[in-house]
Design an enzyme around this catalytic site. Structure first.
Site, PDB file in Angstrom:
ATOM      1  N   ARG A  19      30.491  48.635  31.300  1.00  7.95           N
ATOM      2  CA  ARG A  19      31.010  49.995  31.087  1.00  7.95           C
ATOM      3  C   ARG A  19      31.601  50.584  32.357  1.00  7.95           C
ATOM      4  O   ARG A  19      32.436  51.480  32.312  1.00  7.95           O
ATOM      5  CB  ARG A  19      29.888  50.927  30.611  1.00  7.95           C
ATOM      6  CG  ARG A  19      29.309  50.595  29.250  1.00  7.95           C
ATOM      7  CD  ARG A  19      28.445  51.760  28.762  1.00  7.95           C
ATOM      8  NE  ARG A  19      27.556  51.383  27.682  1.00  7.95           N
ATOM      9  CZ  ARG A  19      27.881  51.389  26.392  1.00  7.95           C
ATOM     10  NH1 ARG A  19      29.100  51.723  26.028  1.00  7.95           N
ATOM     11  NH2 ARG A  19      27.001  51.072  25.471  1.00  7.95           N
ATOM     12  N   ASP A  35      37.956  50.813  15.308  1.00  6.40           N
ATOM     13  CA  ASP A  35      38.135  49.415  14.923  1.00  6.40           C
ATOM     14  C   ASP A  35      38.338  49.371  13.402  1.00  6.40           C
ATOM     15  O   ASP A  35      39.443  49.601  12.919  1.00  6.40           O
ATOM     16  CB  ASP A  35      36.893  48.643  15.408  1.00  6.40           C
ATOM     17  CG  ASP A  35      36.939  47.162  15.118  1.00  6.40           C
ATOM     18  OD1 ASP A  35      37.977  46.672  14.643  1.00  6.40           O
ATOM     19  OD2 ASP A  35      35.929  46.472  15.355  1.00  6.40           O
ATOM     20  N   LYS A  93      42.410  49.606  17.087  1.00  7.53           N
ATOM     21  CA  LYS A  93      42.761  48.272  16.562  1.00  7.53           C
ATOM     22  C   LYS A  93      43.329  48.506  15.166  1.00  7.53           C
ATOM     23  O   LYS A  93      42.641  48.308  14.163  1.00  7.53           O
ATOM     24  CB  LYS A  93      41.516  47.389  16.498  1.00  7.53           C
ATOM     25  CG  LYS A  93      40.977  46.962  17.854  1.00  7.53           C
ATOM     26  CD  LYS A  93      39.776  46.047  17.658  1.00  7.53           C
ATOM     27  CE  LYS A  93      39.189  45.624  18.991  1.00  7.53           C
ATOM     28  NZ  LYS A  93      37.910  44.904  18.833  1.00  7.53           N
ATOM     29  N   GLU A 115      36.814  59.467  20.825  1.00  6.36           N
ATOM     30  CA  GLU A 115      36.212  58.142  20.601  1.00  6.36           C
ATOM     31  C   GLU A 115      36.756  57.142  21.618  1.00  6.36           C
ATOM     32  O   GLU A 115      37.878  57.311  22.115  1.00  6.36           O
ATOM     33  CB  GLU A 115      36.588  57.644  19.200  1.00  6.36           C
ATOM     34  CG  GLU A 115      35.481  57.747  18.165  1.00  6.36           C
ATOM     35  CD  GLU A 115      34.349  56.735  18.342  1.00  6.36           C
ATOM     36  OE1 GLU A 115      34.032  56.338  19.482  1.00  6.36           O
ATOM     37  OE2 GLU A 115      33.758  56.353  17.334  1.00  6.36           O
ATOM     38  N   ASP A 116      35.984  56.108  21.898  1.00  3.14           N
ATOM     39  CA  ASP A 116      36.499  55.035  22.742  1.00  3.14           C
ATOM     40  C   ASP A 116      37.451  54.141  21.955  1.00  3.14           C
ATOM     41  O   ASP A 116      38.531  53.806  22.410  1.00  3.14           O
ATOM     42  CB  ASP A 116      35.341  54.202  23.351  1.00  3.14           C
ATOM     43  CG  ASP A 116      34.347  53.691  22.311  1.00  3.14           C
ATOM     44  OD1 ASP A 116      34.442  54.066  21.115  1.00  3.14           O
ATOM     45  OD2 ASP A 116      33.457  52.906  22.690  1.00  3.14           O
ATOM     46  N   PHE A 146      38.090  41.448  21.177  1.00  2.00           N
ATOM     47  CA  PHE A 146      37.006  42.221  21.785  1.00  2.00           C
ATOM     48  C   PHE A 146      37.381  42.635  23.209  1.00  2.00           C
ATOM     49  O   PHE A 146      37.861  41.824  24.004  1.00  2.00           O
ATOM     50  CB  PHE A 146      35.717  41.393  21.801  1.00  2.00           C
ATOM     51  CG  PHE A 146      34.530  42.203  22.185  1.00  2.00           C
ATOM     52  CD1 PHE A 146      33.912  43.054  21.269  1.00  2.00           C
ATOM     53  CD2 PHE A 146      34.014  42.142  23.477  1.00  2.00           C
ATOM     54  CE1 PHE A 146      32.815  43.819  21.631  1.00  2.00           C
ATOM     55  CE2 PHE A 146      32.917  42.900  23.847  1.00  2.00           C
ATOM     56  CZ  PHE A 146      32.317  43.743  22.921  1.00  2.00           C
TER      57      PHE A 146
HETATM   58  P1  5GP Z   1      34.351  50.951  13.719  1.00  2.00           P
HETATM   59  O1  5GP Z   1      33.275  51.703  13.005  1.00  2.00           O
HETATM   60  O2  5GP Z   1      35.656  51.697  13.811  1.00  2.00           O
HETATM   61  O3  5GP Z   1      34.552  49.571  13.136  1.00  2.00           O
HETATM   62  O4  5GP Z   1      33.838  50.629  15.160  1.00  2.00           O
HETATM   63  C1  5GP Z   1      33.663  51.596  16.091  1.00  2.00           C
HETATM   64  C2  5GP Z   1      32.701  51.161  17.171  1.00  2.00           C
HETATM   65  O5  5GP Z   1      32.574  49.723  17.288  1.00  2.00           O
HETATM   66  C3  5GP Z   1      33.211  51.625  18.521  1.00  2.00           C
HETATM   67  O6  5GP Z   1      32.831  52.948  18.788  1.00  2.00           O
HETATM   68  C4  5GP Z   1      32.591  50.602  19.453  1.00  2.00           C
HETATM   69  O7  5GP Z   1      31.291  50.997  19.789  1.00  2.00           O
HETATM   70  C5  5GP Z   1      32.517  49.320  18.636  1.00  2.00           C
HETATM   71  N1  5GP Z   1      33.641  48.402  18.943  1.00  2.00           N
HETATM   72  C6  5GP Z   1      34.648  48.052  18.114  1.00  2.00           C
HETATM   73  N2  5GP Z   1      35.493  47.186  18.714  1.00  2.00           N
HETATM   74  C7  5GP Z   1      35.018  46.981  19.971  1.00  2.00           C
HETATM   75  C8  5GP Z   1      35.470  46.202  21.103  1.00  2.00           C
HETATM   76  O8  5GP Z   1      36.488  45.479  21.097  1.00  2.00           O
HETATM   77  N3  5GP Z   1      34.703  46.288  22.229  1.00  2.00           N
HETATM   78  C9  5GP Z   1      33.586  47.036  22.308  1.00  2.00           C
HETATM   79  N4  5GP Z   1      32.935  47.026  23.472  1.00  2.00           N
HETATM   80  N5  5GP Z   1      33.132  47.794  21.281  1.00  2.00           N
HETATM   81  C10 5GP Z   1      33.852  47.774  20.118  1.00  2.00           C
END
Ligand code: 5GP
Length: 177
Positions: free
Chosen positions: A168, A106, A134, A102-103, A155
């Site tokens: 990207r 959050d 995070k 995963e990137d 962010f």
């Molecule tokens: P989660 O489901 O864990 O809340 O969020 C995961 C997805 O939210 C990540 O795969 C990404 O696409 C997006 N995301 C969450 N935080 C950020 C951020 O700080 N920057 C960007 N570009 N995408 C984020």
């Protein structure tokens, strides 16, 4: 400190290219050691993880396979809300040592919804490698096993991560000012 502007927002450098690359080499080393007798099957989640997945994969010295999938969420028929489904996962994961790439984790919601679908296929093991975490914002019970950087709840863009489709291609990771 370098700044970039993407659309209406300004960002400043947060993690340099060298910092990112050296951490990825370290994580690849951990995986090489943890899976020295195995053959992990990587599942990289598009779009955000494509750069991390490619750089991580280059530094693996063990046998490993990789596939790229896309997650799509749709409103379920039940009142529980979104259901996450995957596109591109043709492989049978039974008995495999799976590592999700995963990137960023959050809130953890995406993986919390998606992981049961993989567990259902009875892989031998299931781990998560996330470039960014995070951790202070993670409210769902999702804990990446390999983490590049634990970052504050701000962010970020770059190195695969976008702001409204852009950014990207940046080699560094930038934080919203
Ligand atoms: P989660 O489901 O864990 O809340 O969020 C995961 C997805 O939210 C990540 O795969 C990404 O696409 C997006 N995301 C969450 N935080 C950020 C951020 O700080 N920057 C960007 N570009 N995408 C984020």
């Amino acid at each position: 400190m370098a700044t970039v502007t993407i659309k209406d927002k300004s960002f400043e450098t947060y993690l340099s290219e060298e910092t990112i690359q050296s951490r990825i080499r370290f994580i690849a080393g951990q995986i090489n050691s943890d899976y020295k007798d195995g053959k992990p099957f990587f599942i990289a989640i598009l779009n955000g993880s494509f750069m991390f997945a490619a750089d991580l994969f280059k530094h693996l010295t063990i046998d490993a396979e990789i596939c790229f999938i896309k997650l799509a969420s749709y409103e379920g028929m039940k009142s529980t809300g979104n259901v996450v489904t995957s596109i591109g996962l043709d492989e049978d994961l039974f008995g495999k040592e799976v590592i999700i790439v995963e990137d960023i984790v959050d809130t953890g919601k995406t993986l919390h919804q998606f992981l049961p679908k993989l567990v259902h296929q009875q892989p031998k093991s299931l781990k998560i490698a996330s470039l960014l975490h995070k951790s202070a914002a993670t409210v769902y019970p999702v804990k990446p096993d390999y983490v590049g950087f634990d970052i504050p709840d701000k962010f970020v863009v770059g190195y695969g991560l976008d702001y409204d489709g852009l950014g990207r291609n940046l080699k560094e990771i930038y934080q919203l000012i």
